[in-house]
Design a protein around this motif. Structure first.
Motif, PDB file in Angstrom:
ATOM      1  N   HIS A  20       0.829   2.246  -6.331  1.00 38.43           N
ATOM      2  CA  HIS A  20       0.221   2.442  -5.014  1.00 38.43           C
ATOM      3  C   HIS A  20      -1.298   2.581  -5.092  1.00 38.43           C
ATOM      4  O   HIS A  20      -2.010   2.261  -4.127  1.00 38.43           O
ATOM      5  CB  HIS A  20       0.832   3.690  -4.359  1.00 38.43           C
ATOM      6  CG  HIS A  20       0.337   3.964  -2.981  1.00 38.43           C
ATOM      7  ND1 HIS A  20      -0.732   4.796  -2.718  1.00 38.43           N
ATOM      8  CD2 HIS A  20       0.758   3.508  -1.773  1.00 38.43           C
ATOM      9  CE1 HIS A  20      -0.936   4.852  -1.414  1.00 38.43           C
ATOM     10  NE2 HIS A  20      -0.045   4.081  -0.819  1.00 38.43           N
ATOM     11  N   HIS A  21      -1.820   3.032  -6.247  1.00 36.41           N
ATOM     12  CA  HIS A  21      -3.253   3.245  -6.401  1.00 36.41           C
ATOM     13  C   HIS A  21      -4.000   1.981  -6.822  1.00 36.41           C
ATOM     14  O   HIS A  21      -5.235   1.993  -6.889  1.00 36.41           O
ATOM     15  CB  HIS A  21      -3.522   4.363  -7.407  1.00 36.41           C
ATOM     16  CG  HIS A  21      -3.113   5.721  -6.915  1.00 36.41           C
ATOM     17  ND1 HIS A  21      -3.808   6.385  -5.920  1.00 36.41           N
ATOM     18  CD2 HIS A  21      -2.071   6.520  -7.250  1.00 36.41           C
ATOM     19  CE1 HIS A  21      -3.209   7.548  -5.676  1.00 36.41           C
ATOM     20  NE2 HIS A  21      -2.164   7.652  -6.477  1.00 36.41           N
TER      21      HIS A  21
ATOM     22  N   GLU B  47      -5.575  -3.105  -3.105  1.00 35.68           N
ATOM     23  CA  GLU B  47      -4.617  -3.725  -2.187  1.00 35.68           C
ATOM     24  C   GLU B  47      -4.358  -5.192  -2.511  1.00 35.68           C
ATOM     25  O   GLU B  47      -3.199  -5.632  -2.565  1.00 35.68           O
ATOM     26  CB  GLU B  47      -5.115  -3.589  -0.752  1.00 35.68           C
ATOM     27  CG  GLU B  47      -4.167  -4.191   0.276  1.00 35.68           C
ATOM     28  CD  GLU B  47      -4.692  -4.057   1.688  1.00 35.68           C
ATOM     29  OE1 GLU B  47      -5.433  -4.963   2.134  1.00 35.68           O
ATOM     30  OE2 GLU B  47      -4.384  -3.030   2.338  1.00 35.68           O
TER      31      GLU B  47
ATOM     32  N   LEU C 150       1.244   1.953   3.867  1.00 32.82           N
ATOM     33  CA  LEU C 150       1.834   3.279   3.681  1.00 32.82           C
ATOM     34  C   LEU C 150       0.966   4.157   2.797  1.00 32.82           C
ATOM     35  O   LEU C 150       0.335   3.687   1.849  1.00 32.82           O
ATOM     36  CB  LEU C 150       3.233   3.145   3.057  1.00 32.82           C
ATOM     37  CG  LEU C 150       4.235   2.274   3.837  1.00 32.82           C
ATOM     38  CD1 LEU C 150       5.554   2.198   3.076  1.00 32.82           C
ATOM     39  CD2 LEU C 150       4.458   2.815   5.240  1.00 32.82           C
ATOM     40  N   SER C 151       0.991   5.445   3.097  1.00 39.62           N
ATOM     41  CA  SER C 151       0.289   6.424   2.275  1.00 39.62           C
ATOM     42  C   SER C 151       1.080   6.687   0.991  1.00 39.62           C
ATOM     43  O   SER C 151       2.180   6.156   0.791  1.00 39.62           O
ATOM     44  CB  SER C 151       0.135   7.733   3.055  1.00 39.62           C
ATOM     45  OG  SER C 151       1.404   8.393   3.141  1.00 39.62           O
ATOM     46  N   SER C 152       0.548   7.548   0.145  1.00 40.47           N
ATOM     47  CA  SER C 152       1.242   7.868  -1.107  1.00 40.47           C
ATOM     48  C   SER C 152       2.565   8.583  -0.866  1.00 40.47           C
ATOM     49  O   SER C 152       3.416   8.641  -1.758  1.00 40.47           O
ATOM     50  CB  SER C 152       0.341   8.735  -1.996  1.00 40.47           C
ATOM     51  OG  SER C 152       0.008   9.940  -1.329  1.00 40.47           O
ATOM     52  N   SER C 153       2.785   9.116   0.330  1.00 35.56           N
ATOM     53  CA  SER C 153       4.060   9.760   0.674  1.00 35.56           C
ATOM     54  C   SER C 153       4.960   8.833   1.488  1.00 35.56           C
ATOM     55  O   SER C 153       5.962   9.270   2.033  1.00 35.56           O
ATOM     56  CB  SER C 153       3.805  11.051   1.451  1.00 35.56           C
ATOM     57  OG  SER C 153       3.096  10.786   2.651  1.00 35.56           O
TER      58      SER C 153
ATOM     59  N   GLU D 229       4.238   7.398   4.270  1.00 38.09           N
ATOM     60  CA  GLU D 229       4.019   7.581   5.693  1.00 38.09           C
ATOM     61  C   GLU D 229       3.110   6.467   6.209  1.00 38.09           C
ATOM     62  O   GLU D 229       2.149   6.076   5.547  1.00 38.09           O
ATOM     63  CB  GLU D 229       3.381   8.942   5.952  1.00 38.09           C
ATOM     64  CG  GLU D 229       3.268   9.309   7.423  1.00 38.09           C
ATOM     65  CD  GLU D 229       2.722  10.724   7.608  1.00 38.09           C
ATOM     66  OE1 GLU D 229       2.989  11.330   8.653  1.00 38.09           O
ATOM     67  OE2 GLU D 229       2.032  11.222   6.688  1.00 38.09           O
ATOM     68  N   SER D 230       3.408   5.966   7.401  1.00 41.70           N
ATOM     69  CA  SER D 230       2.612   4.902   7.993  1.00 41.70           C
ATOM     70  C   SER D 230       1.346   5.453   8.627  1.00 41.70           C
ATOM     71  O   SER D 230       1.073   6.660   8.556  1.00 41.70           O
ATOM     72  CB  SER D 230       3.446   4.162   9.049  1.00 41.70           C
ATOM     73  OG  SER D 230       3.608   4.981  10.195  1.00 41.70           O
ATOM     74  N   SER D 231       0.595   4.575   9.284  1.00 43.99           N
ATOM     75  CA  SER D 231      -0.630   5.002   9.959  1.00 43.99           C
ATOM     76  C   SER D 231      -0.342   5.821  11.208  1.00 43.99           C
ATOM     77  O   SER D 231      -1.255   6.416  11.783  1.00 43.99           O
ATOM     78  CB  SER D 231      -1.479   3.780  10.331  1.00 43.99           C
ATOM     79  OG  SER D 231      -0.727   2.876  11.143  1.00 43.99           O
TER      80      SER D 231
ATOM     81  N   TYR E  32       7.755   7.145   8.746  1.00 47.11           N
ATOM     82  CA  TYR E  32       7.848   6.724   7.353  1.00 47.11           C
ATOM     83  C   TYR E  32       8.683   5.457   7.236  1.00 47.11           C
ATOM     84  O   TYR E  32       9.562   5.202   8.065  1.00 47.11           O
ATOM     85  CB  TYR E  32       8.498   7.819   6.499  1.00 47.11           C
ATOM     86  CG  TYR E  32       7.749   9.130   6.460  1.00 47.11           C
ATOM     87  CD1 TYR E  32       7.012   9.503   5.336  1.00 47.11           C
ATOM     88  CD2 TYR E  32       7.786  10.009   7.548  1.00 47.11           C
ATOM     89  CE1 TYR E  32       6.330  10.715   5.291  1.00 47.11           C
ATOM     90  CE2 TYR E  32       7.091  11.219   7.513  1.00 47.11           C
ATOM     91  CZ  TYR E  32       6.372  11.564   6.386  1.00 47.11           C
ATOM     92  OH  TYR E  32       5.684  12.762   6.358  1.00 47.11           O
TER      93      TYR E  32
ATOM     94  N   SER F 201       3.190  -1.738  -0.731  1.00 48.64           N
ATOM     95  CA  SER F 201       2.528  -0.477  -1.072  1.00 48.64           C
ATOM     96  C   SER F 201       2.987   0.101  -2.404  1.00 48.64           C
ATOM     97  O   SER F 201       2.202   0.732  -3.117  1.00 48.64           O
ATOM     98  CB  SER F 201       2.768   0.562   0.035  1.00 48.64           C
ATOM     99  OG  SER F 201       2.142   0.182   1.249  1.00 48.64           O
TER     100      SER F 201
END
Length: 394
Positions: free
Chosen positions: A249-250, A253, A350-353, A355-357, A362, A371
């Motif tokens: 994920h890191h 993109e 998606l975030s690291s958890s 979760e969407s914007s 999620y 992601s």
């Protein structure tokens, strides 16, 4: 008004059920909706075998206490971690047994609409009931993203279908069927159609129809270190994708998107090669130019790289042409939600958890691959996704 529960899970396949098992383990306040294993049960061909190895075909409770191995031992079924294909019927029944043990409260309703409200989300069910929740996890799978080539879309449905529209295949007996595609969906359905009495032609754009190689149990220690096994196939990169979706994920993109596009391209399972090669006519390096129906037959105009256009005739065409993500096709999400979501290549960012914007919304499963990497396209990815979202929700 206070939401009626904290979390709603939309979807009851391997991802949704695995997350629900995690939430039940800590007595979380949630509801889950959907028919258990419905896509696998109704939208994959009867008699199919999974491409994933046995050890990579589990659903996941927090303690990993009920694997496919445990289920097969209970039922007296043959099982091996590798080199023994998992029957589709076995996997579906295992998933339903997992649901009975870990997710007894599953509601078989379908979610018709999800809308954003001030303190969470409002969900409308297929029986017109409505509930409000604080957070939503979408684990709705890939069915809505079926891709059919544009040149076929104008044909009536009695002449062209997507491979995911078929479970029972006996109705194709003694009929001429063209299968488009070169991946596992194409080779699986082509072989099963042949075995059900159909006359088959397989047409592929690529130069080859590829098959995965069988796992070698006699590899040396050096070979195992150089090409370690993983839940999505051997190799150091695949092992990284399986073991470290959080690190994936890191990555930048554009690199993530490139890896997802190029990793694990179309290929049949190792056990399908003998059921296809030498038994089914293959037309490779071929592109579809035009499709029309004349006198109750489908006429496809095909062009090869070094061959003039020519015509193929069939009673039916099955497009085993995969899936293409487009969040707009998740029409159970209100139009406002779909318009507000940050999206790249049709999938939510998606975030690291996971979760969407939109806070509190999620996504898990194949739609999270951009992601979190290629492993999200496989049931094996539920191991990471269920634990990651459970931790975020807690």
């Amino acid at each position: 008004m206070k939401p009626e529960c904290d979390v709603a899970i939309v979807g009851a396949g391997p991802y949704g059920l695995s997350l629900a098992a995690h939430l039940n383990d800590r007595n979380a306040d949630f509801q889950i909706f959907g028919e258990p294993m419905q896509f696998w049960r109704d939208h994959m061909p009867e008699g199919m075998q999974l491409k994933s190895d046995g050890f990579a075909s589990n659903l996941y409770d927090p303690k990993h206490s009920y694997t496919l191995r445990h289920y097969c031992e209970e039922q007296g079924l043959k099982y091996k971690d590798t080199r023994l294909p998992v029957e589709l019927d076995t996997f579906v029944k295992y998933g339903i047994s997992f649901k009975t043990r870990f997710v007894p409260q599953l509601r078989s309703n379908y979610i018709m609409n999800i809308d954003k409200i001030s303190n969470g989300f409002s969900l409308r069910l297929d029986n017109d009931d409505a509930i409000t929740v604080r957070r939503v996890v979408v684990a709705a799978g890939i069915r809505d993203f079926r891709h059919i080539p544009s040149s076929l879309k104008a044909l009536p449905s009695q002449y062209v279908t997507h491979s995911s529209e078929h479970h029972e295949l006996t109705s194709f007996g003694n009929r001429d069927v063209i299968v488009l595609g070169a991946g596992a969906s194409a080779t699986d359905i082509a072989a099963l159609l042949l075995e059900n009495g159909a006359r088959i032609q397989l047409v592929a754009r690529g130069q080859l129809v590829r098959f995965h190689s069988v796992a070698d149990e006699e590899r040396s220690v050096f070979q195992k270190l150089r090409h370690p096994s993983s839940g999505i196939g051997p190799g150091l990169r695949n092992r990284f994708y399986c073991d470290a979706p959080g690190l994936f994920h890191h990555l930048p993109e554009q690199l993530r998107l490139l890896i997802v596009r190029r990793t694990l391209g179309p290929a049949g399972g190792w056990f399908m090669k003998d059921r296809v090669i030498g038994r089914i006519p293959l037309l490779v390096d071929s592109s579809l130019e035009e499709a029309k129906v004349k006198q109750d037959r489908v006429h496809l105009t095909i062009r090869g790289v070094d061959v003039a256009s020519h015509e193929l005739l069939a009673d039916h065409v099955i497009a085993a042409t995969g899936y293409k993500f487009d969040i707009q096709r998740f029409d159970f999400l209100a139009a406002e939600i779909r318009s507000r979501l940050k999206v790249v290549d049709g999938a939510p960012v998606l975030s690291s958890s996971m979760e969407s914007s939109i806070p509190g919304l999620y996504f898990m499963g194949a739609i999270a691959a951009n992601s979190f990497g290629p492993v999200m396209r496989f049931a094996f990815g539920a191991r990471f996704a269920a634990a990651r979202i459970d931790r975020a929700l807690a």
